[in-house]
Each structure stands twice: as C-alpha cells, then as structure tokens.
Write a protein that holds these residues in place. Sequence first.
Motif, PDB file in Angstrom:
ATOM      1  N   GLN A  94       0.841  -1.181  -0.017  1.00 51.57           N
ATOM      2  CA  GLN A  94      -0.052   0.074  -0.056  1.00 51.57           C
ATOM      3  C   GLN A  94       0.953   0.994   0.065  1.00 51.57           C
ATOM      4  OE1 GLN A  94      -3.460  -0.876   0.772  1.00 51.57           O
ATOM      5  NE2 GLN A  94      -3.934   1.390   0.107  1.00 51.57           N
ATOM      6  N   LEU A  95       0.717   2.079  -0.938  1.00 55.99           N
ATOM      7  CA  LEU A  95       1.599   3.595  -1.088  1.00 55.99           C
ATOM      8  C   LEU A  95       0.580   4.471  -0.528  1.00 55.99           C
ATOM      9  CD1 LEU A  95       3.055   2.874  -4.985  1.00 55.99           C
ATOM     10  CD2 LEU A  95       4.114   2.236  -2.668  1.00 55.99           C
ATOM     11  N   VAL A 108      -1.570   1.757  -5.019  1.00 55.27           N
ATOM     12  CA  VAL A 108      -0.928   0.221  -4.365  1.00 55.27           C
ATOM     13  C   VAL A 108       0.047  -0.116  -5.637  1.00 55.27           C
ATOM     14  CG1 VAL A 108      -1.393  -2.166  -3.914  1.00 55.27           C
ATOM     15  CG2 VAL A 108      -3.274  -0.314  -3.057  1.00 55.27           C
ATOM     16  N   LEU A 109       1.096  -0.660  -5.181  1.00 54.47           N
ATOM     17  CA  LEU A 109       2.165  -1.372  -5.749  1.00 54.47           C
ATOM     18  C   LEU A 109       1.854  -2.835  -5.607  1.00 54.47           C
ATOM     19  CD1 LEU A 109       4.888  -1.448  -7.498  1.00 54.47           C
ATOM     20  CD2 LEU A 109       5.940  -1.582  -5.178  1.00 54.47           C
ATOM     21  N   THR A 110       1.898  -3.604  -6.814  1.00 50.32           N
ATOM     22  CA  THR A 110       1.625  -5.014  -6.834  1.00 50.32           C
ATOM     23  C   THR A 110       3.102  -5.646  -7.165  1.00 50.32           C
ATOM     24  OG1 THR A 110       0.371  -5.096  -8.845  1.00 50.32           O
ATOM     25  CG2 THR A 110      -0.801  -5.141  -6.834  1.00 50.32           C
ATOM     26  N   THR A 111       3.643  -6.662  -6.682  1.00 53.31           N
ATOM     27  CA  THR A 111       4.921  -7.408  -7.220  1.00 53.31           C
ATOM     28  C   THR A 111       4.441  -8.892  -7.494  1.00 53.31           C
ATOM     29  OG1 THR A 111       5.539  -7.522  -5.192  1.00 53.31           O
ATOM     30  CG2 THR A 111       6.405  -5.465  -6.263  1.00 53.31           C
ATOM     31  N   TYR A 112       5.277  -9.300  -8.486  1.00 50.72           N
ATOM     32  CA  TYR A 112       4.826 -11.002  -8.691  1.00 50.72           C
ATOM     33  C   TYR A 112       5.808 -11.299  -9.739  1.00 50.72           C
ATOM     34  CZ  TYR A 112       1.924  -8.912 -12.443  1.00 50.72           C
ATOM     35  OH  TYR A 112       1.448  -7.999 -13.393  1.00 50.72           O
ATOM     36  N   ARG A 113       5.764 -12.719  -9.879  1.00 46.44           N
ATOM     37  CA  ARG A 113       6.804 -13.141 -11.070  1.00 46.44           C
ATOM     38  C   ARG A 113       5.777 -13.834 -12.109  1.00 46.44           C
ATOM     39  NH1 ARG A 113      11.993 -14.561  -9.288  1.00 46.44           N
ATOM     40  NH2 ARG A 113      12.343 -13.876  -7.092  1.00 46.44           N
ATOM     41  N   ILE A 114       6.139 -14.015 -13.363  1.00 39.66           N
ATOM     42  CA  ILE A 114       5.696 -14.536 -14.458  1.00 39.66           C
ATOM     43  C   ILE A 114       6.502 -15.428 -15.080  1.00 39.66           C
ATOM     44  CG2 ILE A 114       4.895 -13.917 -16.891  1.00 39.66           C
ATOM     45  CD1 ILE A 114       2.566 -13.057 -14.798  1.00 39.66           C
ATOM     46  N   LEU A 138      10.300 -10.863 -13.261  1.00 37.43           N
ATOM     47  CA  LEU A 138       9.722 -10.127 -12.232  1.00 37.43           C
ATOM     48  C   LEU A 138       8.883  -8.964 -12.746  1.00 37.43           C
ATOM     49  CD1 LEU A 138      13.103  -9.638 -10.217  1.00 37.43           C
ATOM     50  CD2 LEU A 138      11.360 -11.305  -9.857  1.00 37.43           C
ATOM     51  N   ARG A 139       7.550  -8.694 -12.231  1.00 36.03           N
ATOM     52  CA  ARG A 139       6.473  -7.764 -12.406  1.00 36.03           C
ATOM     53  C   ARG A 139       6.409  -7.019 -11.498  1.00 36.03           C
ATOM     54  NH1 ARG A 139       4.694  -8.590 -17.859  1.00 36.03           N
ATOM     55  NH2 ARG A 139       6.116 -10.317 -18.587  1.00 36.03           N
ATOM     56  N   SER A 140       5.942  -5.700 -11.585  1.00 37.32           N
ATOM     57  CA  SER A 140       5.349  -4.698 -10.577  1.00 37.32           C
ATOM     58  C   SER A 140       4.560  -3.645 -11.545  1.00 37.32           C
ATOM     59  CB  SER A 140       6.550  -3.674 -10.223  1.00 37.32           C
ATOM     60  OG  SER A 140       7.293  -3.039 -11.098  1.00 37.32           O
ATOM     61  N   SER A 141       3.257  -3.474 -10.518  1.00 42.74           N
ATOM     62  CA  SER A 141       2.271  -2.604 -11.060  1.00 42.74           C
ATOM     63  C   SER A 141       1.904  -1.641 -10.071  1.00 42.74           C
ATOM     64  CB  SER A 141       1.277  -3.366 -11.523  1.00 42.74           C
ATOM     65  OG  SER A 141       1.314  -4.537 -12.558  1.00 42.74           O
ATOM     66  N   ILE A 142       1.724  -0.506 -10.571  1.00 42.84           N
ATOM     67  CA  ILE A 142       1.086   0.766  -9.793  1.00 42.84           C
ATOM     68  C   ILE A 142      -0.505   0.582 -10.072  1.00 42.84           C
ATOM     69  CG2 ILE A 142       0.943   3.226  -9.052  1.00 42.84           C
ATOM     70  CD1 ILE A 142       4.008   3.022  -9.220  1.00 42.84           C
ATOM     71  N   TRP A 143      -1.456   0.275  -9.012  1.00 40.81           N
ATOM     72  CA  TRP A 143      -2.640   0.546  -9.414  1.00 40.81           C
ATOM     73  C   TRP A 143      -3.232   1.735  -8.633  1.00 40.81           C
ATOM     74  CZ3 TRP A 143      -5.821  -2.940 -12.157  1.00 40.81           C
ATOM     75  CH2 TRP A 143      -5.021  -4.066 -12.665  1.00 40.81           C
ATOM     76  N   LYS A 144      -4.251   2.419  -9.192  1.00 41.64           N
ATOM     77  CA  LYS A 144      -4.811   3.732  -8.555  1.00 41.64           C
ATOM     78  C   LYS A 144      -6.347   3.418  -8.462  1.00 41.64           C
ATOM     79  CE  LYS A 144      -1.329   7.151  -9.676  1.00 41.64           C
ATOM     80  NZ  LYS A 144      -1.231   8.711  -9.868  1.00 41.64           N
ATOM     81  N   CYS A 145      -6.905   4.036  -7.547  1.00 46.37           N
ATOM     82  CA  CYS A 145      -8.447   3.789  -7.386  1.00 46.37           C
ATOM     83  C   CYS A 145      -9.125   5.370  -7.579  1.00 46.37           C
ATOM     84  CB  CYS A 145      -8.691   3.101  -5.889  1.00 46.37           C
ATOM     85  SG  CYS A 145     -10.504   3.009  -5.820  1.00 46.37           S
TER      86      CYS A 145
END
Length: 121
Positions: free
Chosen positions: A74-75, A80-86, A96-103
């Motif tokens: 949670q930023l 929010v920043l999400t991180t994961y592997r694909i 390695l992946r990262s995404s920033i999500w905004k509401c």
Amino acid sequence: MENEASVLKAHLYQLEEKLLKSEIRTSSEELQSLLKDDFFEFGSSGNIWSKSDFMGQEGAGAVKMKLSHFDMHQLSDDTVLTTYRIFDEDKVEHTLRSSIWKCTNGRWQMFFHQGTRTKGD
C-alpha cells in the motif's frame, strides 16, 4: 484494517490475472476499463508502451503466462504497488513484474507496469 488489506490484495490479484487472459488482452473495451488513460509500461523487451499502443485490433496480444509470488504494498489510500513473478510458457522466460494501481471513483485501474527478465524462480 488487516481484513480490508487482504480483500484488496485478493481483488488486485484477480485484476492482474485477468490481464493475463488472451480474451482480455485482445479486447480494447476490457483494456480501456482496466488501464488508466495515462498508463505506461516499461516492458521486459525494453520497449516503452502507452495505453494507446494497446487500443488496436490485437490489443496487448495473446499470451500464455502463469503468475506466482504475488504481493501488495500500500503506497497511499488510493495507490497500491503489486509485485509478482511471471513464467511465459510461450517464450519459456521468467520475469519479475510490478504494477501501480490507482483507485478513482471506487474503481481500480493500472497506472504503471514493468517487467524485468530474470533467470527463474
């Protein structure tokens, strides 16, 4: 508070998984809904993409990928920043992946995404 975070984490996981489905990635309508207008991506290929790059006939392109090691950071209340592997089954490649999500107005949309190649899990 912890329950709210776990509900949000589960929701964002579903959105990330949704973006891996070929029928979503090739639908301009779906991508329009999931990506913010000012979305941009630093791809694992080294290319830089914007939302408009995905609004054509092929969208973001069909893929066969598996997501793992998902986490959420949670930023702020609405970011929010999400991180994961694909694992890309077609390219036989790990990233390695990262995404920033905004509401905005109660709807989560991806604002930024980055993929970085790695040697494996």
